[in-house]
Enzyme design. Structure first.
Site, short mmCIF file in Angstrom:
data_model
loop_
_atom_site.label_atom_id
_atom_site.label_comp_id
_atom_site.label_asym_id
_atom_site.label_seq_id
_atom_site.Cartn_x
_atom_site.Cartn_y
_atom_site.Cartn_z
N GLU A 141 3.22 1.40 5.14
CA GLU A 141 1.89 1.71 5.66
C GLU A 141 1.02 0.47 5.80
OE1 GLU A 141 -1.88 4.69 4.64
OE2 GLU A 141 -0.18 4.56 3.28
N LYS B 19 0.87 -1.19 0.00
CA LYS B 19 0.00 0.00 0.00
C LYS B 19 0.90 1.23 0.00
CE LYS B 19 -3.84 2.36 2.16
NZ LYS B 19 -3.24 3.68 1.86
N ASP C 197 2.00 5.19 -0.10
CA ASP C 197 1.56 6.40 0.59
C ASP C 197 1.74 7.58 -0.34
OD1 ASP C 197 0.65 7.95 2.62
OD2 ASP C 197 2.46 7.85 3.84
#
Length: 316
Positions: A171, A29, A31
């Protein structure tokens, strides 16, 4: 973008790790800023809320011309010195539109477009194909360049992948069902985001004055989200995570938005209220029993979000 259909990005739901790894692939994921890219004679980049952000990212222009033309989905990121994506470093670039400043920022804070899905090639939409097949077609395009890449799919145990992402200071991860179609503009559990830290968007509805070194400036921002009826509700204030530069920028942006009465039901005697037009992002530990965010910390403004999108997701 001539000849290419326009697609709204598919969105992931917050949730838990899948219990059947064989049906899922995993991705980091990132950022950054979500962007759908349209590569034909020229490149066009549209943000999650449909704004044309092409001019802000000149280092990505060489993705075009493309033959056949194509549409891809991905995240624009920058990296810190440790090799991790840095949302803070993106802040000065997200709202900049002056050509000479953009060129300088592209040199000092270069961006990378992390391309993770292929939506259209030539005259053929690919939305109905399974995720894994779309990814295989994307990888065949061999989109590798100085400012763009296709990040790897991470197979194996979701538990191990998530643990590795936490160890690396990332993240979190996105879990994608290998048989999932692409659903433009929809949030679906076929894509599940599992985070190592909690963060969320908030609407800025005011500020409280600062003291000490922040005297004459912002001490904390007053935050709100929309409830299930669509009404803005106050969820507390955030007073940490700011840099001097971000405080100065917020001060300038909030001054023209002042209003005499609050847009939320809240009694805060020393508050200066503003029109609920700016969206920010905070990290936090949990929701309290009275509907406040515990220990929020400021991450930055989100120019790719609109206030109407900011709702309280009970899973966040």
């Amino acid at each position: 973008m001539t000849g290419l259909p326009r697609y709204a990005p598919m969105l992931a739901m917050a949730g838990a790790l899948p219990d059947d790894d064989s049906r899922w692939d995993y991705e980091v994921k990132f950022d950054g800023i979500r962007a759908v890219g349209y590569a034909g004679q020229r490149l066009r980049l549209l943000s999650r809320n449909g704004k044309d952000i092409t001019a802000a990212w000149p280092e990505l222009a060489d993705l075009a011309p493309a033959e056949p033309p194509y549409v891809v989905d991905g995240e624009i990121v920058t990296f810190d010195t440790g090799g991790r994506t840095s949302f803070e470093a993106l802040q000065p670039r997200m709202h900049q539109r002056h050509p000479s400043t953009i060129r300088e920022l592209a040199k000092s804070v270069p961006a990378v477009y992390m391309i993770f899905d292929l939506l259209h090639v030539g005259d053929r939409p690919l939305l109905g194909l399974p995720y894994r097949q779309r990814r295989e077609l994307l990888e065949q395009l061999d989109l590798r360049g100085p400012h763009w890449q296709v990040p790897p799919r991470l197979r194996g145990s979701g538990t191990n992948v998530l643990a590795a992402s936490e160890k690396l200071g990332l993240e979190g991860i996105i879990c994608k069902r290998i048989d999932s179609p692409y659903l433009p503009g929809r949030r679906s559990s076929l894509w599940t985001k599992v985070k190592n830290v909690r963060d969320r968007e908030v609407v800025i509805v005011g500020w409280r004055p600062g003291a000490g070194r922040r005297a004459g400036s912002i001490g904390s921002l007053l935050m709100a989200v929309h409830d299930e009826t669509g009404e803005l509700v106050y969820i507390g204030n955030v007073g940490t995570g700011f840099t001097r530069r971000s405080l100065d920028d917020l001060w300038a942006r909030l001054q023209p938005l002042r209003r005499p009465e609050p847009a939320v039901e809240a009694r805060i005697p020393d508050a200066t209220w503003v029109e609920p037009e700016l969206v920010g992002e905070v990290s936090y530990t949990e929701w309290t029993g009275d509907g406040r965010l515990r220990h929020p910390s400021w991450r930055g403004l989100r120019f790719d979000r609109s206030p109407g999108e900011v709702t309280r997701d009970p899973r966040s």
